[in-house]
Design a protein around this motif. Structure first.
Motif, mmCIF file in Angstrom:
data_model
loop_
_atom_site.group_PDB
_atom_site.id
_atom_site.type_symbol
_atom_site.label_atom_id
_atom_site.label_comp_id
_atom_site.label_asym_id
_atom_site.label_seq_id
_atom_site.Cartn_x
_atom_site.Cartn_y
_atom_site.Cartn_z
ATOM 1 N N VAL A 164 111.318 37.938 59.568
ATOM 2 C CA VAL A 164 110.217 38.712 59.005
ATOM 3 C C VAL A 164 110.699 39.935 58.217
ATOM 4 N N GLY A 203 109.536 40.220 54.476
ATOM 5 C CA GLY A 203 108.828 41.410 54.033
ATOM 6 C C GLY A 203 109.406 41.990 52.757
ATOM 7 N N TRP A 217 100.696 40.735 49.635
ATOM 8 C CA TRP A 217 100.494 41.247 50.984
ATOM 9 C C TRP A 217 101.197 40.326 51.973
ATOM 10 N N PHE A 218 101.583 40.899 53.108
ATOM 11 C CA PHE A 218 102.361 40.151 54.104
ATOM 12 C C PHE A 218 101.865 40.517 55.488
ATOM 13 N N HIS A 219 101.362 39.524 56.204
ATOM 14 C CA HIS A 219 100.837 39.741 57.550
ATOM 15 C C HIS A 219 101.786 39.138 58.579
ATOM 16 N N VAL A 220 102.058 39.892 59.652
ATOM 17 C CA VAL A 220 102.986 39.452 60.694
ATOM 18 C C VAL A 220 102.302 39.505 62.061
ATOM 19 N N CYS A 252 105.664 44.921 55.883
ATOM 20 C CA CYS A 252 104.455 44.113 55.976
ATOM 21 C C CYS A 252 103.252 45.020 55.747
ATOM 22 N N THR A 253 102.182 44.425 55.289
ATOM 23 C CA THR A 253 100.962 45.194 55.082
ATOM 24 C C THR A 253 100.129 45.269 56.342
ATOM 25 N N PHE A 284 100.255 44.136 60.871
ATOM 26 C CA PHE A 284 100.797 43.424 62.028
ATOM 27 C C PHE A 284 99.938 43.739 63.242
#
Length: 389
Positions: free
Chosen positions: A159, A163, A172-175, A193-194, A196
């Motif tokens: 991740v 990212g 956008w990046f969701h974790v 990330c945007t 989590f």
């Protein structure tokens, strides 16, 4: 009782129980009230948000309390997807085929709303790679989704690298960090990330409480309200805050982070002990998932020729509690979608694998009992109706 299903849920730490009990008795006021007992609880809520932000190394203005990770995953993914499409950026999302149902079922829902979703399969080594995400990305792609640690097989996904790549792609990046929080060292400030999420009951806190960290990467892609009502959580999630459980969650994460290094070392030792013990009595098994990048506290093993559902019943009869995969399917036991993604051509693995997951309270004696019971099962010494302890 031998409990080896900590990836499903963890026992609440005694100190956390005391914190919750004290708050239920002494801090029962509504934090939105204007009189002293309400203001006192409001102050406790503000301090809890600040402490959680410090534990995560993020801004307290980015922290929102939720009922758990399922709510937080839904909220973050749907909000970012809708905003991106609203501003004409596209309608394509890239995620993995091994996400938790609270993510996968959200993306499936989004597909019914006109979004396109690509599901990345693990490669031949069981890895999910940045290159796979880049190759799946098009000019219509708006965001990426990936979990930090898989909840069924314990695979660690890259991740941090994802990212960085998502940031360069202006996505956008969701974790989903549920299985990493409190167990695996991650720098959440450096993680590009945007959004989590976390859920307290995975790190010895209470069920029914979690959080979302949402960091706006573009001015227009801000978070939209999830619930409308009294305007709590910065007018983003209305509803009277569950302050006793919020305080319990923060205390649980504080305790977990304090012992994170020693616990991880303990989990490595327990994992080695588990596998060595299996080898010593000649029980055949194979490890599922990424062989190189995995956590020691989640172990998914294929016992060829033994049906998982029957083994679970027999384990239960002997007082040993484990699982065959995710515990978030309303008590149902079906073939694992995660194992299908890892092993599309080995259908026997899907229904013949068990998950053994450790917690801070796990001992070698627990593993000894599991091994003892497993040996009796494989030798036919436990039937479905009588326990032969």
């Amino acid at each position: 009782m031998v409990y080896l299903d900590n990836a499903a849920t963890t026992p609440v730490h005694p100190t956390v129980v005391q914190v919750i009990q004290d708050a239920l008795i002494n801090d029962f006021g509504n934090p939105s009230s204007t009189y002293r007992i309400g203001k006192s609880v409001k102050h406790a809520l503000i301090q809890a948000r600040k402490q959680l932000a410090e534990l995560l190394n993020v801004s307290e203005t980015d922290v929102y309390f939720t009922s758990g990770a399922t709510e937080a995953n839904n909220w973050a993914i749907i909000a970012q997807a809708n905003k991106s499409r609203e501003f004409g950026e596209g309608h394509h999302i890239v995620t993995t085929a091994i996400e938790h149902p609270s993510v996968t079922n959200v993306t499936k829902y989004l597909e019914t709303q006109g979004f396109d979703v690509t599901y990345i399969q693990p490669n031949e080594e069981g890895e999910i790679t940045v290159q796979q995400f880049l190759e799946a990305t098009t000019d219509k792609t708006i965001g990426w989704i990936a979990m930090a640690v898989n909840n069924e097989v314990g695979s660690i996904l890259p991740v941090q690298e994802l990212g960085e790549a998502a940031y360069e792609q202006k996505l956008w990046f969701h974790v989903d960090t549920v299985q990493a929080l409190g167990h695996l060292e991650l720098d959440y400030q450096a993680l590009k990330c945007t959004s989590f999420v976390g859920s307290a009951h995975k790190f010895n806190g209470p069920k029914g409480i979690g959080f979302l960290v949402y960091r706006t990467y573009q001015e227009h892609n801000h978070l939209e309200p999830l619930l409308h009502g009294g305007g709590q959580e910065g007018k983003m999630r209305s509803g009277t805050e569950n302050v006793p459980y919020i305080l319990g969650m923060v205390k649980a994460l504080e305790l977990a982070k304090k012992d994170i290094t020693s616990n991880f070392e303990k989990f490595e030792e327990l994992q080695a002990y588990l596998l060595t013990s299996l080898d010593s009595i000649g029980i055949s098994y194979e490890i599922n998932g990424d062989q190189k990048n995995r956590v020691p506290y989640i172990n998914n093993l294929w016992f060829n020729g033994n049906i998982a559902s029957q083994m679970l019943i027999k384990m239960d009869l002997d007082g040993v509690y484990i699982s065959a995969g995710s515990a978030c399917s309303a008590g149902s036991l079906t073939e694992s979608e995660i194992l299908k993604a890892y092993y599309p051509n080995q259908s026997e693995r899907w229904s013949q694998s068990l998950r053994i997951s450790f917690g801070y309270q796990t001992t070698k004696a627990d593993i000894d009992q599991f091994i003892h019971t497993l040996e009796k099962i494989t030798k036919g010494k436990i039937d479905l109706w009588h326990s032969n302890k």
